[in-house]
Design a protein around this motif. Structure first.
Motif, PDB file in Angstrom:
ATOM      1  N   ARG A 136      11.879 -11.263  11.262  1.00  0.00           N
ATOM      2  CA  ARG A 136      10.622 -11.917  11.604  1.00  0.00           C
ATOM      3  C   ARG A 136      10.371 -13.042  10.606  1.00  0.00           C
ATOM      4  NH1 ARG A 136       7.459  -6.341  10.018  1.00  0.00           N
ATOM      5  NH2 ARG A 136       8.745  -5.597  11.741  1.00  0.00           N
ATOM      6  N   VAL A 137       9.745 -14.119  11.043  1.00  0.00           N
ATOM      7  CA  VAL A 137       9.445 -15.228  10.139  1.00  0.00           C
ATOM      8  C   VAL A 137       7.934 -15.392  10.030  1.00  0.00           C
ATOM      9  CG1 VAL A 137      11.614 -16.454  10.545  1.00  0.00           C
ATOM     10  CG2 VAL A 137       9.633 -16.945  12.008  1.00  0.00           C
ATOM     11  N   LEU A 152      10.907 -22.667  16.112  1.00  0.00           N
ATOM     12  CA  LEU A 152      11.138 -21.337  16.675  1.00  0.00           C
ATOM     13  C   LEU A 152      12.211 -21.356  17.750  1.00  0.00           C
ATOM     14  CD1 LEU A 152       7.471 -19.998  16.730  1.00  0.00           C
ATOM     15  CD2 LEU A 152       9.285 -19.558  15.053  1.00  0.00           C
ATOM     16  N   LEU A 160      14.928 -13.442  16.756  1.00  0.00           N
ATOM     17  CA  LEU A 160      13.682 -13.162  16.049  1.00  0.00           C
ATOM     18  C   LEU A 160      12.883 -12.066  16.732  1.00  0.00           C
ATOM     19  CD1 LEU A 160      12.295 -16.701  15.066  1.00  0.00           C
ATOM     20  CD2 LEU A 160      13.656 -15.122  13.685  1.00  0.00           C
ATOM     21  N   ALA A 163       7.254 -14.298  15.360  1.00  0.00           N
ATOM     22  CA  ALA A 163       6.889 -15.340  14.401  1.00  0.00           C
ATOM     23  C   ALA A 163       5.427 -15.156  14.041  1.00  0.00           C
ATOM     24  CB  ALA A 163       7.117 -16.723  14.999  1.00  0.00           C
ATOM     25  N   PRO A 166       2.488 -19.181  13.216  1.00  0.00           N
ATOM     26  CA  PRO A 166       3.236 -20.441  13.123  1.00  0.00           C
ATOM     27  C   PRO A 166       2.338 -21.665  12.920  1.00  0.00           C
ATOM     28  CG  PRO A 166       3.224 -19.589  15.369  1.00  0.00           C
ATOM     29  CD  PRO A 166       2.678 -18.506  14.509  1.00  0.00           C
TER      30      PRO A 166
END
Length: 340
Positions: A136-137, A152, A160, A163, A166
């Protein structure tokens, strides 16, 4: 909520400054004010840039921990993710080594002064280190809508999980989510700041702007209020921390332990980013999870990492102001018990 007298809080107050292994949120020292209550330790550590009204939620959370206690747990082992700050890709193995085996990794992206190539290299390094882990970011609202969609779309290639925040605002989250879906990019959107920094933490759910929400105990005003927000939002929740000592992590674990469902690994492994703690039994991951247990601050560690006198007085002054604000708000007759 019953608010203890200021003198009672000051009598059990300790201010510490803990060195960090790497820069995180722009800092290398994490300061925290710990409160020793009759039912345990609480932590008051809103970041310095937060105003007193927002900080009052953190104090409510600390008071809940020390004077009210936590709800009964439904589980005693909490899965957690590793956290990778916005470091160069070649430092990723060093960071991950401190977490041991994990099933999920959160990676900071969109750091000021860095590029999407830097983010992609960091994400690729994590995927190379953990081929099977959920990734995960977290952008902390660092992109605008077009940049978020571009980033993304590119980062989705590693698979992923989601996110986190973002873009900064709820309307932007909804638009990023819409554009990704229209383009067939399978990245879920998680809201963090758009939950804990909004006057109405349920606004993001009503707007259909996120697939899941990130909940942090201290910024939301305590475990019970966070549970109420998750129930009302009707979205899956990820429990995360705000770069806490083990005292603060204990509150996050209490929330994770009390949620009816816990579909995602929690972001509660951040004590591993500190080089010191306030307890000899730190709440750090072991085999991808943290075992629920009580935390007792160690007098020797409190003394060793005591903040400088000027910083201690800064925190005590902040405690005095925020306590006055919280006490006045709680005295208002129309305020719900979980108002903060």
């Amino acid at each position: 909520m019953h608010i203890p007298d200021l003198e009672e809080l000051l009598a059990g107050a300790h201010v510490v400054s803990l060195p960090m292994r790497v820069k995180f949120r722009g800092i290398l020292q994490r300061e925290a004010l710990l409160l020793n209550g009759p039912l345990g330790w609480g932590e008051f550590c809103p970041f310095p840039e937060y105003g007193d009204p927002e900080a009052s939620r953190w104090l409510a959370s600390a008071i809940e921990a020390g004077w009210q206690g936590f709800p009964e747990p439904l589980r005693t082992s909490i899965p957690v993710n590793a956290t990778v700050p916005a470091v160069a890709a070649d430092r990723v193995p060093e960071i991950l080594a401190r977490f041991g085996r994990v099933d999920a990794v959160k990676i900071k992206v969109a750091e000021p002064g860095q590029t999407l190539d830097d983010d992609a290299a960091r994400v690729d390094a994590v995927r190379a280190a953990f081929p099977e882990a959920a990734i995960r970011v977290d952008a902390n609202g660092g992109w605008d809508v077009p940049a978020a969609v571009e980033a993304l779309t590119r980062l989705a290639g590693v698979g992923l999980e989601y996110a986190e925040q973002p873009v900064p605002d709820i309307a932007g989250l909804a638009e990023v989510r819409r554009r990704l879906r229209a383009a067939g990019v399978p990245v879920l959107i998680a809201a963090d700041e758009s939950v804990r920094k909004e006057d109405d933490p349920l606004k993001v759910a009503r707007a259909g702007a996120a697939d899941l929400i990130v909940v942090k105990v201290a910024p939301l005003g305590g475990v019970r209020r966070a549970l109420d927000i998750v129930a009302q939002a009707g979205l899956p929740a990820v429990v995360s921390s705000a770069l806490d000592t083990s005292v603060g992590i204990r509150a996050g674990l209490a929330l994770a332990a009390a949620l009816p469902e816990l579909p995602y690994a929690c972001g509660l492994g951040t004590v591993s980013l500190l080089t010191a703690d306030v307890t000899t039994d730190s709440l750090v991951p072991d085999d991808g999870a943290i075992r629920l247990r009580e935390v007792h601050a160690d007098p020797g560690l409190l003394a060793e990492y005591a903040a400088a006198p000027g910083r201690r007085e800064w925190w005590l002054d902040r405690l005095r102001r925020v306590h006055a604000l919280l006490a006045a708000r709680c005295a208002e007759p129309h305020v719900h018990r979980n108002f903060i």
